[in-house]
Design an enzyme around this catalytic site. Structure first.
Site, PDB file in Angstrom:
ATOM      1  N   SER A   6       0.830  -1.202   0.000  1.00 58.98           N
ATOM      2  CA  SER A   6       0.000   0.000   0.000  1.00 58.98           C
ATOM      3  C   SER A   6       0.871   1.261   0.000  1.00 58.98           C
ATOM      4  O   SER A   6       1.645   1.463  -0.940  1.00 58.98           O
ATOM      5  CB  SER A   6      -0.946  -0.045   1.201  1.00 58.98           C
ATOM      6  OG  SER A   6      -1.975   0.926   1.084  1.00 58.98           O
ATOM      7  N   LEU A   7       0.773   2.104   1.017  1.00 60.30           N
ATOM      8  CA  LEU A   7       1.673   3.257   1.123  1.00 60.30           C
ATOM      9  C   LEU A   7       3.116   2.796   0.993  1.00 60.30           C
ATOM     10  O   LEU A   7       3.929   3.426   0.292  1.00 60.30           O
ATOM     11  CB  LEU A   7       1.478   3.962   2.465  1.00 60.30           C
ATOM     12  CG  LEU A   7       2.585   4.938   2.888  1.00 60.30           C
ATOM     13  CD1 LEU A   7       2.473   6.241   2.121  1.00 60.30           C
ATOM     14  CD2 LEU A   7       2.539   5.202   4.390  1.00 60.30           C
TER      15      LEU A   7
END
Length: 289
Positions: free
Chosen positions: A102-103
């Protein structure tokens, strides 16, 4: 289950935390978690990789047991990239494999673009580059971020016990409670009046400026490491198929697969994700004698 080793990584005035699994003499793999997660995001996956890699999962600044940034500063993608490279320097990792979720996948992507000579291989789960900007919300986002006074930062929520915090995180993320628990337990601190999140409340503030999609494409074109991208099926709303196909087309050496499940595939299906990673693993470089 293999228990991790705790580490502290001093980067000048900022200290990160990390958990590691496996033989320190094995090929290093640096793992970078998602937004509001922490190193324990890899608690189920890392032990399955420990026979092949020395897995080091970072707590990014403001997350888990890492320090928060000083007052008056903000969390930006390029600074996360600097932190990952600085942590690798402290850990004496001249060349290493990167895993991001994700991030963390966005951070890992930009790290590989920034320092291609240092990245042996790149594994990405549910992310390729940072969240972008098509221009339609640029002004509104800019005004919202700059107009918000520091005093508007959310106060830390109090929980009576860990189970209540696990339940809250499960509801917010869609993760089953037993899968959210490792992240939650690492992400809490106990005080006299209960349990509170360790994460910096400023992490939830809006970002003033995002990169345009054309800029993201230009950065992704700088990734030279063999790259494996794993996406959830059905697709996550903020990772639409057309956008991800366009980004993947920019990366010279990339293999893209999908897996049934939610955004935290590595927690939901650790065995399948480990098998995917090991299937695409590059041969170990020869060791110097």
């Amino acid at each position: 289950m293999i228990e991790p080793t705790e580490q502290r990584i001093a980067l000048g005035p900022l200290t990160l935390a990390a958990q590691s699994w496996g033989d320190p003499a094995a090929s290093p793999l640096l793992a970078v978690h998602g937004w509001l997660d922490n190193a324990a995001s890899f608690a189920k996956l890392a032990p399955l990789l420990a026979t092949r890699f020395h897995v080091i999962a970072l707590d990014l600044p403001g997350h888990g047991h890492a320090d928060h940034l000083p007052a008056g500063t903000h969390y930006h993608f390029p600074d996360y990239v600097r932190v990952v490279l600085a942590a690798a320097d402290v850990l004496k990792l001249q060349r290493f494999t990167l895993l991001g979720h994700s991030l963390g996948a966005g951070v890992a992507s930009l790290t590989a673009a920034a320092a291609p000579a240092r990245i042996e291989q790149l594994y990405l789960i549910e992310g390729l580059g940072p969240l972008g900007d098509d221009g339609t919300q640029t002004l509104a986002r800019f005004r919202k971020a700059l107009a918000a006074p520091a005093a508007s930062d959310k106060s830390l929520r109090r929980f009576r016990d860990i189970d209540q915090a696990v339940s809250a995180r499960a509801i917010a993320s869609g993760l089953r409670a037993e899968l959210a628990r490792p992240i939650v337990e690492r992400g809490l601190r106990q005080t006299d009046d209960g349990w509170h999140w360790r994460s910096d409340p400023r992490l939830t503030r809006p970002t003033a400026i995002r990169l345009a999609e054309t800029q993201i494409h230009a950065l992704l074109a700088g990734i030279t490491a063999p790259t494996s991208l794993l996406l959830a099926r059905p697709s996550t709303p903020y990772l639409p198929d057309a956008m991800m196909r366009g980004r993947a087309a920019c990366v010279p050496h990339i293999h893209v697969e999908s897996m049934d499940g939610g955004h935290h595939l590595h927690l939901e299906h650790p065995q399948a994700v480990a098998a995917w990673m090991l299937r695409h693993a590059q041969p170990d470089p020869p060791r110097r004698i």
